[in-house]
Design a protein around this motif. Structure first.
Motif, short mmCIF file in Angstrom:
data_model
loop_
_atom_site.label_atom_id
_atom_site.label_comp_id
_atom_site.label_asym_id
_atom_site.label_seq_id
_atom_site.Cartn_x
_atom_site.Cartn_y
_atom_site.Cartn_z
N VAL A 1 0.84 -1.20 0.00
CA VAL A 1 0.00 0.00 0.00
C VAL A 1 0.88 1.25 0.00
O VAL A 1 0.62 2.18 -0.76
N LEU A 2 1.91 1.27 0.81
CA LEU A 2 2.81 2.44 0.83
C LEU A 2 3.52 2.61 -0.51
O LEU A 2 3.61 3.72 -1.04
N ARG A 3 4.01 1.52 -1.07
CA ARG A 3 4.77 1.58 -2.33
C ARG A 3 3.94 2.20 -3.46
O ARG A 3 4.43 3.01 -4.22
N ARG A 4 2.68 1.84 -3.54
CA ARG A 4 1.87 2.34 -4.66
C ARG A 4 1.49 3.82 -4.52
O ARG A 4 1.01 4.42 -5.47
N GLN A 5 1.73 4.42 -3.35
CA GLN A 5 1.41 5.83 -3.16
C GLN A 5 2.41 6.74 -3.86
O GLN A 5 2.11 7.89 -4.16
N GLY A 6 3.61 6.21 -4.12
CA GLY A 6 4.64 7.04 -4.75
C GLY A 6 5.21 8.05 -3.77
O GLY A 6 4.79 8.14 -2.61
N GLY A 7 6.19 8.80 -4.22
CA GLY A 7 6.79 9.87 -3.42
C GLY A 7 7.34 9.41 -2.08
O GLY A 7 7.84 8.29 -1.94
N GLU A 8 7.20 10.29 -1.09
CA GLU A 8 7.75 10.01 0.25
C GLU A 8 7.14 8.77 0.89
O GLU A 8 7.84 7.98 1.53
N LEU A 9 5.83 8.60 0.72
CA LEU A 9 5.19 7.42 1.33
C LEU A 9 5.79 6.13 0.78
O LEU A 9 5.96 5.16 1.52
N ALA A 10 6.10 6.09 -0.49
CA ALA A 10 6.68 4.88 -1.09
C ALA A 10 8.03 4.55 -0.47
O ALA A 10 8.37 3.37 -0.33
N THR A 11 8.78 5.56 -0.07
CA THR A 11 10.09 5.27 0.54
C THR A 11 9.94 4.54 1.86
O THR A 11 10.81 3.75 2.23
N PHE A 12 8.83 4.77 2.58
CA PHE A 12 8.62 4.06 3.84
C PHE A 12 8.40 2.56 3.65
O PHE A 12 8.55 1.78 4.57
#
Length: 186
Positions: free
Chosen positions: A165-176
Motif C-alpha cells: 500500500v505504501l509503495r503504490r502511493q509514490g513519493g515520500e510514502l513509497a520510501t517508507f
C-alpha cells in the motif's frame, strides 16, 4: 472537522512510530463521524481458526480462508466485510459502507449468502476510536490516509500489505515501504 476521515479509507500506520499493537497495521475504516470511528485491521491473521468458530462460513470466505484479527475491541465478536457479486444489488443482511464494500450480518443464513457475494472476509474484533481520538492521531502523524482497493481488503497476501500500500502511493510514502526494523539501516 472539515477533512474528517471517511468510511472506505485506509489508515496505514506510520513506520516505526507506534506501539507493537499497531506496527505496520493497515486499517479499513468502516465508520467515522462525530461519535468516533471504527475499522478493521486488514493484515493480521488470527491465531484462532475460522473453522473452529464459524465452520459454516469457512468455504464462503475468500482465500486464505482464515479468520483475521480485526482489532482489540470485542475480540470475541466478529465483523464480516463483503462485496456483492452484483454491485447494483443490496443482498439480504448486507449494509453498504463505501461503494461496493459493506458489512454482512453473520446471522444471515449461509444459504442466502452463497453465490450472492464476490468476496467475504471475517474479522475477530475491530478497532475503535472515541470522538476526536482518531483526528488527534492523524494530526500527530500516526497514520497515513490513503484510498482503498479491493485487493487490499480481499487479497491473498496480507503479510506484505503494509509495504504494498505504501509503495503504490509514490513519493515520500513509497520510501517508507523499504523501512527496516533496525533504525540504523533506514
Amino acid at each position: 472537522m472539515p477533512n474528517r476521515p471517511r468510511a472506505g479509507e485506509l489508515l496505514v500506520a506510520r513506520a516505526g512510530a507506534m506501539d507493537d499493537d499497531w506496527h505496520q497495521a493497515v486499517v479499513l475504516l468502516l465508520d467515522s463521524d462525530e461519535s468516533g470511528a471504527l475499522g478493521v485491521v486488514l493484515n493480521r491473521l488470527s491465531s484462532t481458526s475460522l473453522e473452529e468458530v464459524l465452520p459454516q462460513w469457512q468455504e464462503l470466505v475468500c482465500p486464505p480462508q482464515e479468520l483475521f484479527e480485526g482489532g482489540p475491541v470485542s475480540p470475541g465478536g466478529a465483523v464480516c466485510v463483503a462485496k456483492p457479486a452484483d454491485p447494483r444489488e443490496d443482498p439480504p443482511g448486507w449494509r453498504r459502507v463505501h461503494q461496493d464494500l459493506g458489512l454482512l450480518h453473520l446471522d444471515t443464513p449461509v444459504e442466502l449468502v452463497r453465490g450472492a457475494y464476490a468476496d467475504l472476509r471475517i474479522f475477530a474484533g475491530y478497532c475503535g476510536w472515541a470522538p476526536g481520538q482518531l483526528e488527534t492521531e492523524l494530526v500527530r502523524g500516526d497514520w497515513h490516509r490513503v484510498p482503498v482497493r479491493d485487493e487490499d481488503v480481499f487479497g491473498v497476501r496480507p503479510h506484505d500489505l503494509w509495504r504494498r500500500v505504501l509503495r503504490r502511493q509514490g513519493g515520500e510514502l513509497a520510501t517508507f515501504s523499504t523501512w527496516t526494523e533496525d533504525p540504523a539501516l533506514n
